[in-house]
Design an enzyme around this catalytic site. Structure first.
Site, PDB file in Angstrom:
ATOM      1  N   HIS A  96       0.843  -1.207   0.000  1.00 32.94           N
ATOM      2  CA  HIS A  96       0.000   0.000   0.000  1.00 32.94           C
ATOM      3  C   HIS A  96       0.879   1.258   0.000  1.00 32.94           C
ATOM      4  CE1 HIS A  96      -2.743   3.139   1.322  1.00 32.94           C
ATOM      5  NE2 HIS A  96      -3.686   2.389   0.774  1.00 32.94           N
ATOM      6  N   GLU A 168      -4.545   1.739  -7.154  1.00 31.89           N
ATOM      7  CA  GLU A 168      -4.844   2.848  -6.245  1.00 31.89           C
ATOM      8  C   GLU A 168      -3.953   4.034  -6.600  1.00 31.89           C
ATOM      9  OE1 GLU A 168      -6.666   0.757  -2.486  1.00 31.89           O
ATOM     10  OE2 GLU A 168      -4.794   1.798  -2.084  1.00 31.89           O
TER      11      GLU A 168
HETATM   12  P1  PGA Z   1      -9.592   5.855   1.123  1.00 28.19           P
HETATM   13  O1  PGA Z   1      -8.526   4.681   1.217  1.00 28.19           O
HETATM   14  O2  PGA Z   1     -10.828   5.271   0.469  1.00 28.19           O
HETATM   15  O3  PGA Z   1      -9.837   6.257   2.527  1.00 28.19           O
HETATM   16  O4  PGA Z   1      -9.010   6.910   0.249  1.00 28.19           O
HETATM   17  C1  PGA Z   1      -8.342   3.887   0.098  1.00 28.19           C
HETATM   18  C2  PGA Z   1      -7.117   3.050   0.192  1.00 28.19           C
HETATM   19  O5  PGA Z   1      -6.044   3.554   0.546  1.00 28.19           O
HETATM   20  O6  PGA Z   1      -7.221   1.859  -0.119  1.00 28.19           O
END
Ligand code: PGA
Length: 256
Positions: A96, A168
């Protein structure tokens, strides 16, 4: 046919046992018996077993937000994948953007962890995504290609089909709104093409690519008809039973 998958990492948003168990109970009640979509939750390590128990008579599976890059040894503060397997994790989130930013995690380290997932028979959810600086310098495509290849490089061809790629865009995490539909559509197509060119048609057609980054009920509606979006990875807007259910319902509305 790629089965849709929707899940959420609680990151460190959930920071008490009561908050976690109440949230899981509400989610279990609302969406626990759906079988048209795979559902998962990634609580903080300490909560995993409790949440697993709350979901035990549902179709919802649990996992962890990270694992150590080696199997065992002197690595203070890390959590070995064997323990995560033993306590009933199905999924392990890897790479992540916050792990990369705060803990200097690198793509080669992510590749090592994906290999451990194969060894322990767990499904990795590997985050990939460009930063705003990649866009500004025209490097987005190169960055994404390199991340996809690291994610899939050290594992066997059959296992590659099990890997879930979570797209992401770093600039879209923690915002008021997600990236827009056309941008997501275009990038998911690009990612599938990267898999096709780097590996095989078979893998490109079967690997699941999900979108994360400020996913809300509105995003879920918009993305429900986008062919290359196989699922959603939810953060803040899934931190209530109501919110999570609305996202699942909206995303699955055209998949009935
Ligand atoms: P968020 O997080 O929806 O709070 O932006 C998403 C993620 O980092 O997977």
């Amino acid at each position: 046919m790629r089965k849709k998958i929707v899940g959420s990492s609680w990151k460190m948003h959930v920071n008490s046992i009561t908050q976690g168990t109440e949230l899981a109970s509400s989610i279990a009640q609302r969406v626990g018996h759906r079988d048209d979509v795979d559902l998962f939750f990634l609580p903080p390590f300490v909560l995993i077993e409790r949440i697993r128990d709350i979901f035990s008579d549902t179709n919802i599976l649990v996992g962890a937000q990270n694992c150590a890059p080696i199997e065992k040894g002197a690595m203070t503060g890390e959590v070995p994948i064997s323990l995560l397997e033993e306590i009933g994790c199905t999924y392990i989130e890897l790479g992540h953007a916050e792990r990369k930013e705060f803990f200097n995690e690198t793509d080669p380290m992510v590749a090592q962890k994906v290999a451990l997932c194969e060894k322990y028979d767990l499904t990795p959810i590997v985050c990939i995504g460009e930063k705003q600086s990649d866009i500004d310098s025209g490097q987005s495509e190169m960055t994404l290609k390199s991340q996809v290849q690291w994610a899939l490089e050290l594992v066997s061809e059959p296992f590659r089909k099990r890997v879930i790629l979570a797209y992401e865009p770093v600039w879209a995490i923690g915002q008021a709104e997600s990236a827009d539909k056309d941008y997501i559509d275009k990038t998911h197509k690009l990612l599938r093409q990267i898999v096709r060119d780097s590996y095989s048609n078979e893998l490109a057609d079967s690997i699941r690519i999900i979108y994360g980054g400020s996913v809300s009920p509105k995003t879920a509606s918009e993305l429900s008809t986008v062919e290359d979006v196989d699922g959603l990875f939810i953060g803040r807007f899934g931190l209530s039973g109501e919110g999570f259910e609305a996202i699942v319902n909206n995303f699955m509305q055209s998949n009935k």
